[in-house]
Design a protein around this motif. Structure first.
Motif, PDB file in Angstrom:
ATOM      1  N   PRO A 483       0.819  -1.221   0.000  1.00  0.00           N
ATOM      2  CA  PRO A 483       0.000   0.000   0.000  1.00  0.00           C
ATOM      3  C   PRO A 483       0.849   1.265   0.000  1.00  0.00           C
ATOM      4  CG  PRO A 483       0.074  -0.957   2.194  1.00  0.00           C
ATOM      5  CD  PRO A 483       0.734  -1.946   1.279  1.00  0.00           C
ATOM      6  N   THR A 484       0.358   2.261  -0.707  1.00  0.00           N
ATOM      7  CA  THR A 484       0.955   3.593  -0.601  1.00  0.00           C
ATOM      8  C   THR A 484       0.361   4.339   0.578  1.00  0.00           C
ATOM      9  OG1 THR A 484      -0.714   4.534  -2.075  1.00  0.00           O
ATOM     10  CG2 THR A 484       1.319   3.719  -3.093  1.00  0.00           C
ATOM     11  N   ASP A 485      -0.851   3.929   0.988  1.00  0.00           N
ATOM     12  CA  ASP A 485      -1.561   4.576   2.092  1.00  0.00           C
ATOM     13  C   ASP A 485      -2.389   3.537   2.834  1.00  0.00           C
ATOM     14  OD1 ASP A 485      -1.519   7.810   1.435  1.00  0.00           O
ATOM     15  OD2 ASP A 485      -1.456   6.575  -0.371  1.00  0.00           O
ATOM     16  N   VAL A 486      -2.564   3.772   4.133  1.00  0.00           N
ATOM     17  CA  VAL A 486      -3.449   2.949   4.953  1.00  0.00           C
ATOM     18  C   VAL A 486      -4.636   3.800   5.379  1.00  0.00           C
ATOM     19  CG1 VAL A 486      -3.691   1.642   7.106  1.00  0.00           C
ATOM     20  CG2 VAL A 486      -1.580   1.482   5.774  1.00  0.00           C
ATOM     21  N   VAL A 487      -5.807   3.189   5.370  1.00  0.00           N
ATOM     22  CA  VAL A 487      -7.019   3.819   5.894  1.00  0.00           C
ATOM     23  C   VAL A 487      -7.386   3.061   7.160  1.00  0.00           C
ATOM     24  CG1 VAL A 487      -9.419   4.406   5.459  1.00  0.00           C
ATOM     25  CG2 VAL A 487      -7.773   4.379   3.554  1.00  0.00           C
ATOM     26  N   ALA A 524       3.671   2.436   5.496  1.00  0.00           N
ATOM     27  CA  ALA A 524       2.896   3.399   4.710  1.00  0.00           C
ATOM     28  C   ALA A 524       2.177   4.333   5.671  1.00  0.00           C
ATOM     29  CB  ALA A 524       1.888   2.681   3.811  1.00  0.00           C
ATOM     30  N   PRO A 525       1.927   5.564   5.268  1.00  0.00           N
ATOM     31  CA  PRO A 525       1.226   6.510   6.149  1.00  0.00           C
ATOM     32  C   PRO A 525      -0.252   6.183   6.295  1.00  0.00           C
ATOM     33  CG  PRO A 525       1.553   7.474   3.985  1.00  0.00           C
ATOM     34  CD  PRO A 525       2.297   6.171   3.974  1.00  0.00           C
ATOM     35  N   VAL A 526      -0.795   6.466   7.454  1.00  0.00           N
ATOM     36  CA  VAL A 526      -2.243   6.384   7.660  1.00  0.00           C
ATOM     37  C   VAL A 526      -2.823   7.714   7.187  1.00  0.00           C
ATOM     38  CG1 VAL A 526      -4.104   6.159   9.330  1.00  0.00           C
ATOM     39  CG2 VAL A 526      -2.039   4.757   9.559  1.00  0.00           C
ATOM     40  N   SER A 527      -3.424   7.706   6.022  1.00  0.00           N
ATOM     41  CA  SER A 527      -3.833   8.951   5.372  1.00  0.00           C
ATOM     42  C   SER A 527      -5.292   9.309   5.577  1.00  0.00           C
ATOM     43  CB  SER A 527      -3.549   8.865   3.867  1.00  0.00           C
ATOM     44  OG  SER A 527      -2.165   8.723   3.642  1.00  0.00           O
ATOM     45  N   LEU A 528      -6.115   8.325   5.914  1.00  0.00           N
ATOM     46  CA  LEU A 528      -7.534   8.578   6.178  1.00  0.00           C
ATOM     47  C   LEU A 528      -7.931   7.844   7.446  1.00  0.00           C
ATOM     48  CD1 LEU A 528      -8.807   8.106   2.526  1.00  0.00           C
ATOM     49  CD2 LEU A 528      -9.133  10.194   3.839  1.00  0.00           C
ATOM     50  N   GLY A 532     -16.419   6.756  13.278  1.00  0.00           N
ATOM     51  CA  GLY A 532     -17.798   6.463  13.647  1.00  0.00           C
ATOM     52  C   GLY A 532     -18.599   6.026  12.439  1.00  0.00           C
ATOM     53  N   TRP A 533     -19.897   5.826  12.663  1.00  0.00           N
ATOM     54  CA  TRP A 533     -20.759   5.321  11.602  1.00  0.00           C
ATOM     55  C   TRP A 533     -21.245   6.420  10.661  1.00  0.00           C
ATOM     56  CZ3 TRP A 533     -20.851   0.191  11.395  1.00  0.00           C
ATOM     57  CH2 TRP A 533     -20.584  -0.532  12.557  1.00  0.00           C
ATOM     58  N   GLY A 534     -21.311   7.629  11.102  1.00  0.00           N
ATOM     59  CA  GLY A 534     -21.889   8.692  10.286  1.00  0.00           C
ATOM     60  C   GLY A 534     -21.026   9.089   9.110  1.00  0.00           C
ATOM     61  N   PHE A 535     -21.629   9.790   8.149  1.00  0.00           N
ATOM     62  CA  PHE A 535     -20.911  10.147   6.932  1.00  0.00           C
ATOM     63  C   PHE A 535     -19.960  11.322   7.144  1.00  0.00           C
ATOM     64  CE2 PHE A 535     -24.291  13.170   6.941  1.00  0.00           C
ATOM     65  CZ  PHE A 535     -23.924  14.220   6.127  1.00  0.00           C
ATOM     66  N   ARG A 536     -19.990  11.960   8.316  1.00  0.00           N
ATOM     67  CA  ARG A 536     -19.087  13.084   8.588  1.00  0.00           C
ATOM     68  C   ARG A 536     -17.869  12.688   9.424  1.00  0.00           C
ATOM     69  NH1 ARG A 536     -21.811  17.755   7.148  1.00  0.00           N
ATOM     70  NH2 ARG A 536     -24.089  17.636   7.148  1.00  0.00           N
ATOM     71  N   HIS A 537     -17.753  11.423   9.776  1.00  0.00           N
ATOM     72  CA  HIS A 537     -16.727  11.009  10.734  1.00  0.00           C
ATOM     73  C   HIS A 537     -15.450  10.521  10.040  1.00  0.00           C
ATOM     74  CE1 HIS A 537     -19.162  11.174  14.475  1.00  0.00           C
ATOM     75  NE2 HIS A 537     -20.159  11.026  13.624  1.00  0.00           N
ATOM     76  N   ILE A 538     -14.922  11.300   9.124  1.00  0.00           N
ATOM     77  CA  ILE A 538     -13.688  10.927   8.429  1.00  0.00           C
ATOM     78  C   ILE A 538     -12.696  12.077   8.528  1.00  0.00           C
ATOM     79  CG2 ILE A 538     -12.658  10.371   6.190  1.00  0.00           C
ATOM     80  CD1 ILE A 538     -15.224   8.914   5.464  1.00  0.00           C
ATOM     81  N   LEU A 539     -11.478  11.770   8.949  1.00  0.00           N
ATOM     82  CA  LEU A 539     -10.380  12.738   8.959  1.00  0.00           C
ATOM     83  C   LEU A 539      -9.482  12.461   7.761  1.00  0.00           C
ATOM     84  CD1 LEU A 539      -9.154  13.017  12.665  1.00  0.00           C
ATOM     85  CD2 LEU A 539     -10.507  14.650  11.355  1.00  0.00           C
ATOM     86  N   ASP A 540      -9.234  13.486   6.954  1.00  0.00           N
ATOM     87  CA  ASP A 540      -8.439  13.347   5.732  1.00  0.00           C
ATOM     88  C   ASP A 540      -7.050  13.928   5.978  1.00  0.00           C
ATOM     89  OD1 ASP A 540      -7.403  13.269   3.190  1.00  0.00           O
ATOM     90  OD2 ASP A 540      -9.193  14.094   2.218  1.00  0.00           O
ATOM     91  N   ARG A 541      -6.052  13.072   6.007  1.00  0.00           N
ATOM     92  CA  ARG A 541      -4.666  13.487   6.226  1.00  0.00           C
ATOM     93  C   ARG A 541      -3.809  13.298   4.972  1.00  0.00           C
ATOM     94  NH1 ARG A 541      -1.849  10.194  10.011  1.00  0.00           N
ATOM     95  NH2 ARG A 541      -0.610  11.990  10.665  1.00  0.00           N
ATOM     96  N   ARG A 542      -4.448  13.115   3.832  1.00  0.00           N
ATOM     97  CA  ARG A 542      -3.702  12.851   2.602  1.00  0.00           C
ATOM     98  C   ARG A 542      -2.834  14.042   2.199  1.00  0.00           C
ATOM     99  NH1 ARG A 542      -7.976  11.836  -1.740  1.00  0.00           N
ATOM    100  NH2 ARG A 542      -9.142  13.283  -0.425  1.00  0.00           N
TER     101      ARG A 542
END
Length: 544
Positions: A483-487, A524-528, A532-542
């Motif tokens: 992987p180039t990135d891990v989620v 590999a970096p953890v980029s995302l 939680g379950w909701g559609f707003r619970h994502i942190l984007d570190r890409r």
């Protein structure tokens, strides 16, 4: 004139296949086609006539303008076009001065292809067309037509062409491919335009939500695998579970949606999702070689694999086995191309992708299940019926590794496997450090009822088993997928307080240490991050 328009000029004797080539470029690449006959009639207005009269009028214009009338007419035609520039095919030119004038007017945008065939073959083709031309009873014989001064000189245009093709030695499709490559319709180089999203554990890592989050950045969304994997996507007013279509289908309404040749299709599920997502031909493309699941495939798996290895029993494995058996299969294999109802959606995935590559369009490939369930690399026989790694997904989609830009490996903080309702724990395969949902609730501070409700499989609605994070499996998945990135998903299972984090710094110290360990083992970096379950619970570190 439409800025950036490219022009392919075709020349060749009668019967050489000029119009066939032009139409092939229109059908395959969406090019515009204009015939010099149409351009001539437009200039003559009401003074049109039969073939011979038009030839004489064209020759007079050539003498009067030194062939410039074709270039002038083409520029006028391009000036009337609206929207993004499309390649223009001019069918056809007959003298060198017409080509020279086009090159002076449009420069490097002009390419010239000359097609021909042996005289005997040209005559046979001409006479076949002549015998069917009931609407043109005065059509001249081949010998009479070839006696025309301009026609006699057409073969000389091969000397100044960018490409010369013998249409007797090459099929119509081969001629079209060579002309399209000359014209750059497949792109000029191999750009890395494809990103691949795959699971790093036993599936249910939250790939669907991540795919939907990323989807608006892509021009083409590709899914492989079959309906035995459900990808749940949380939306503002609820959630939707995809079993066949890419998870970003609703989130990226302008993206093309593709089911690759390695897909297995449940017709009932597919039709339901097409209706739910309001997909029309021209947006959804199904590869003609995608495999159709039969009712007998489902029955077979329900009677055997469900109890033995906790299969979802959706018929994917049984159908795939029949495809491998080819003509020895019973019942006979049906592919998507064999079903009239799917006809409007059929198109080879390779063609859809080649069109995207030529435009510089970005492609997202969404895999299903996870590395721990790979047929070749998992804990056999507690595996699925396909290779779930990035390489396997690319092969099922028909994408070369050299096209890949990013490979995203999705992992969750506590891996899960399905629990067999008939045989109890353990029959779906081994897990390292199995835990209970009561223990997860105690560690995280999340309500137990919520965990038990949410942690049911998207396809079969079974309660999931759960375990400690498997660092050995992560290293194996990283080795298989590079992987180039891990989620990393389900950070709220480490602590409920992570759900309120809107910045990386707001995550708990335990989460920070966990992420550091993931990056060290996966290389590999953890980029995302998903909390939680909701559609707003994502942190984007890409950083891309």
């Amino acid at each position: 004139m439409s800025a950036g328009a490219r022009v392919l000029v075709i020349s060749g004797p009668m019967g050489a296949g000029k119009t066939t080539l032009a139409q092939g470029l229109v059908d395959r690449h969406g090019a515009l086609r204009v015939s010099t006959r149409e351009l001539l009639l437009a200039r003559l207005g009401e003074r049109g006539g039969d073939r011979r009269s038009l030839q004489e009028a064209g020759a007079a214009l050539d003498r009067e303008t030194d062939g410039r009338w074709v270039a002038d007419s083409v520029k006028e035609f391009l000036g009337r076009q609206q929207g993004p520039p499309r390649p223009l095919i001019v069918d056809s030119v007959r003298i060198a001065s017409q080509i020279e004038a086009l090159r002076r007017a449009l420069g490097a945008q002009v390419m010239h292809v000359h097609v021909s065939a042996p005289a005997q073959e040209l005559e046979a083709r001409y006479e076949r067309r002549r015998s069917h031309a009931v609407s043109d009873p005065e059509r001249a014989s081949f010998g009479e037509a070839r006696a025309d001064t301009t026609e006699r000189g057409v073969e000389g245009l091969a000397e100044i062409a960018d490409l010369v093709l013998d249409t007797q030695r090459h099929s119509a499709e081969a001629v079209t491919v060579q002309a399209a490559c000359l014209f750059g319709l497949f792109g000029r180089d191999v750009e890395r335009l494809v990103d691949v999203l795959v699971g790093g554990q036993y599936g249910s890592e939250g790939k669907g939500q991540i795919a939907a989050f990323l989807a608006p950045e892509y021009d083409v969304l590709v899914r492989v695998g079959g309906p035995n994997a459900g990808h749940r996507v949380y939306e503002e007013l609820g959630h939707y579970t995809f079993h066949q279509l890419p998870s970003g289908t609703r989130a990226a309404s302008r993206a093309r949606v593709v089911l690759g040749p390695g897909s297995t299709l449940s017709l009932r599920v597919l039709h339901q999702e097409i209706a739910d997502c309001r997909l029309e031909p021209g947006r959804l493309f199904i590869d003609p070689h995608a495999l159709v699941i039969e009712p007998s495939d489902v029955t077979f798996e329900e009677e055997s694999l469900r109890k033995q290895i906790a299969s979802t029993a959706r018929g994917v494995g049984a159908a795939t086995a029949r495809k491998v058996l080819r003509t020895a299969a019973e019942p006979p294999v049906r592919l998507a191309k064999d079903l009239k109802e799917l006809g409007p959606f059929l198109r080879p995935t390779r063609e859809v992708l080649e069109d995207a590559y030529a435009r510089g369009g970005r492609v997202l490939v969404e895999g299903t299940q996870g590395a721990g369930l790979s047929l070749h690399h998992g804990d056999y026989p507690y595996v699925t019926s396909r290779d779930t790694t990035a390489s396997g997904c690319l092969a099922e989609a028909g994408i070369a590794p050299g096209r890949v830009r990013k490979t995203l490996l999705v992992c969750r903080t506590y891996p899960i496997r399905v629990q067999n309702p008939d045989e109890g724990n353990g029959t779906s395969g081994p897990m390292a450090g199995e835990l209970s949902w009561e223990e997860i609730a105690r560690r995280s501070g999340l309500p137990l009822d919520e965990l038990r409700t949410q942690e049911r499989t998207s396809t079969t609605n079974r309660q999931r088993r759960v375990s400690e994070f498997d660092w050995v499996l992560l290293r194996k998945a990283a080795s298989l997928n590079a992987p180039t990135d891990v989620v990393l998903t389900f950070l709220d299972y480490l602590s409920a307080s992570n759900r309120s984090a809107r910045r990386f710094a707001q995550l708990t110290p335990e989460a920070h240490r966990f992420i550091e360990g993931i990056e060290r083992v996966a290389q590999a970096p953890v980029s995302l991050l998903s909390m939680g379950w909701g559609f707003r619970h994502i942190l984007d570190r890409r950083l891309w």
